[in-house]
Design an enzyme around this catalytic site. Structure first.
Site, PDB file in Angstrom:
ATOM      1  N   ASN A   5       0.848  -1.193   0.000  1.00 52.86           N
ATOM      2  CA  ASN A   5       0.000   0.000   0.000  1.00 52.86           C
ATOM      3  C   ASN A   5       0.884   1.244   0.000  1.00 52.86           C
ATOM      4  O   ASN A   5       1.580   1.521   0.968  1.00 52.86           O
ATOM      5  CB  ASN A   5      -0.897  -0.028   1.239  1.00 52.86           C
ATOM      6  CG  ASN A   5      -1.887   1.130   1.260  1.00 52.86           C
ATOM      7  OD1 ASN A   5      -1.853   1.993   0.380  1.00 52.86           O
ATOM      8  ND2 ASN A   5      -2.735   1.150   2.259  1.00 52.86           N
ATOM      9  N   PHE A   6       0.852   1.994  -1.114  1.00 49.46           N
ATOM     10  CA  PHE A   6       1.717   3.184  -1.227  1.00 49.46           C
ATOM     11  C   PHE A   6       1.186   4.320  -0.352  1.00 49.46           C
ATOM     12  O   PHE A   6       1.900   5.289  -0.085  1.00 49.46           O
ATOM     13  CB  PHE A   6       1.762   3.671  -2.686  1.00 49.46           C
ATOM     14  CG  PHE A   6       2.515   2.785  -3.647  1.00 49.46           C
ATOM     15  CD1 PHE A   6       2.834   1.473  -3.335  1.00 49.46           C
ATOM     16  CD2 PHE A   6       2.909   3.282  -4.882  1.00 49.46           C
ATOM     17  CE1 PHE A   6       3.517   0.666  -4.238  1.00 49.46           C
ATOM     18  CE2 PHE A   6       3.601   2.491  -5.806  1.00 49.46           C
ATOM     19  CZ  PHE A   6       3.900   1.168  -5.472  1.00 49.46           C
ATOM     20  N   LYS A   7      -0.100   4.233   0.067  1.00 48.48           N
ATOM     21  CA  LYS A   7      -0.736   5.273   0.867  1.00 48.48           C
ATOM     22  C   LYS A   7      -0.498   6.645   0.216  1.00 48.48           C
ATOM     23  O   LYS A   7      -0.441   6.732  -1.028  1.00 48.48           O
ATOM     24  CB  LYS A   7      -0.233   5.221   2.316  1.00 48.48           C
ATOM     25  CG  LYS A   7      -0.581   3.884   3.001  1.00 48.48           C
ATOM     26  CD  LYS A   7      -0.513   3.962   4.496  1.00 48.48           C
ATOM     27  CE  LYS A   7      -0.968   2.649   5.111  1.00 48.48           C
ATOM     28  NZ  LYS A   7      -0.977   2.670   6.590  1.00 48.48           N
ATOM     29  N   HIS A  88     -10.393   0.480   4.341  1.00 45.90           N
ATOM     30  CA  HIS A  88      -9.130   0.541   5.089  1.00 45.90           C
ATOM     31  C   HIS A  88      -9.346   1.370   6.352  1.00 45.90           C
ATOM     32  O   HIS A  88     -10.135   2.333   6.339  1.00 45.90           O
ATOM     33  CB  HIS A  88      -8.039   1.162   4.214  1.00 45.90           C
ATOM     34  CG  HIS A  88      -6.669   1.024   4.803  1.00 45.90           C
ATOM     35  ND1 HIS A  88      -6.226   1.836   5.814  1.00 45.90           N
ATOM     36  CD2 HIS A  88      -5.679   0.144   4.549  1.00 45.90           C
ATOM     37  CE1 HIS A  88      -4.998   1.479   6.148  1.00 45.90           C
ATOM     38  NE2 HIS A  88      -4.646   0.451   5.399  1.00 45.90           N
ATOM     39  N   GLU A 136      -6.424  -6.130   9.784  1.00 43.70           N
ATOM     40  CA  GLU A 136      -5.408  -5.138  10.154  1.00 43.70           C
ATOM     41  C   GLU A 136      -5.824  -4.402  11.418  1.00 43.70           C
ATOM     42  O   GLU A 136      -6.637  -3.478  11.359  1.00 43.70           O
ATOM     43  CB  GLU A 136      -5.327  -4.075   9.046  1.00 43.70           C
ATOM     44  CG  GLU A 136      -4.401  -4.347   7.950  1.00 43.70           C
ATOM     45  CD  GLU A 136      -3.945  -3.035   7.303  1.00 43.70           C
ATOM     46  OE1 GLU A 136      -4.694  -2.056   7.279  1.00 43.70           O
ATOM     47  OE2 GLU A 136      -2.818  -3.024   6.823  1.00 43.70           O
TER      48      GLU A 136
HETATM   49  O1  G3P Z   1      -2.607  -1.110   4.223  1.00 46.39           O
HETATM   50  C1  G3P Z   1      -1.532  -1.625   4.951  1.00 46.39           C
HETATM   51  C2  G3P Z   1      -1.120  -0.696   6.021  1.00 46.39           C
HETATM   52  O2  G3P Z   1      -2.194  -0.113   6.695  1.00 46.39           O
HETATM   53  C3  G3P Z   1      -0.142  -1.339   6.991  1.00 46.39           C
HETATM   54  O3  G3P Z   1       0.738  -0.345   7.306  1.00 46.39           O
HETATM   55  O4  G3P Z   1       2.952   0.595   7.718  1.00 46.39           O
HETATM   56  O5  G3P Z   1       1.970  -1.112   9.305  1.00 46.39           O
HETATM   57  O6  G3P Z   1       2.759  -1.826   7.019  1.00 46.39           O
HETATM   58  P1  G3P Z   1       2.179  -0.702   7.876  1.00 46.39           P
END
Ligand code: G3P
Length: 215
Positions: A5-7, A88, A136
């Site tokens: 996810n490049f966000k 998300h 998540e």
């Molecule tokens: O969409 C995946 C993201 O929310 C996870 O973030 O930085 O914990 O890998 P991170």
């Protein structure tokens, strides 16, 4: 599979997004582990042209026609997107909105990965019949000390058992061990951002994580 996810990270915007997309494609080619890039909309077409699989970060529940400032599934599909994240934790949706968006995707050959922050939410969103459910826990996103694999193995197991769809796990994923634990608990892959996007050498980090899928 690994979904990156490049966000809205500066490190994954514009030409940096294209470079990161090229890295994702190269690692997939070399390791045979599917790597999906999830850029911002303005970078989508350029990232698609690198040959990597791309998803978008969000879709709106609007049809083509008299609407302004919304994102339709038809438009991103035409730009080469293969799928989308939805709900998300950084872009939460009302369940009715999520249901309408999934109805608009309908039978299209377009992957939907619905995110859930708990086992309970995962069970609810499973009713919309997505292609993937990403578990998540929001409190672990971008954590430098913990990951969903190290801190929530029991919840991963519960989600995998309950939802009946391929499960991705995300939040703080940063090591081969995180991937190995997730796969062992029945996850199909990981959804991650900061550990790869903000790395000095994203390719080296991504290759390392891909090792977690090899027995
Ligand atoms: O969409 C995946 C993201 O929310 C996870 O973030 O930085 O914990 O890998 P991170």
């Amino acid at each position: 599979m690994i979904v990156v996810n490049f966000k809205t990270y500066r490190e994954a915007t514009g030409y940096r997004a294209i470079n990161l997309a090229r890295v994702c494609r190269k690692v997939q080619e070399d390791t045979k582990i599917r790597v999906v890039a999830v850029p911002q909309l303005a970078d989508l077409r350029n990232c698609v042209e690198t040959g990597v699989d791309c998803w978008v970060q969000h879709l709106d529940p609007v049809e083509q026609g008299k609407n302004t400032g919304w994102v339709t599934v038809e438009d991103v599909e035409e730009a080469g997107a293969r799928g989308t994240l939805l709900n998300h934790s950084e872009h939460k949706l009302e369940m009715l909105t999520l249901e309408k968006t999934m109805q608009l995707i309908g039978e299209m050959a377009f992957e939907a990965c619905i995110c859930a922050g708990s086992a309970q939410e995962a069970e609810v969103v499973a009713s919309f019949k997505p292609d993937f459910i990403a578990y998540e826990p929001p409190e672990l996103i971008a954590s430098e000390t913990q990951s969903v694999a190290s801190a929530r193995p029991d919840i991963i197991e519960e989600v995998v058992k309950k939802v009946g769809y391929p499960v991705l796990i995300g939040a703080g994923v940063k090591s081969v061990e995180d991937v190995r634990v997730g796969v062992k608990l029945g996850a199909k892959g990981v959804l991650l951002a900061s550990h790869v996007v903000l790395a000095e050498d994203p390719e080296q980090v991504l290759r390392e994580l891909a090792r977690g899928f090899k027995n």
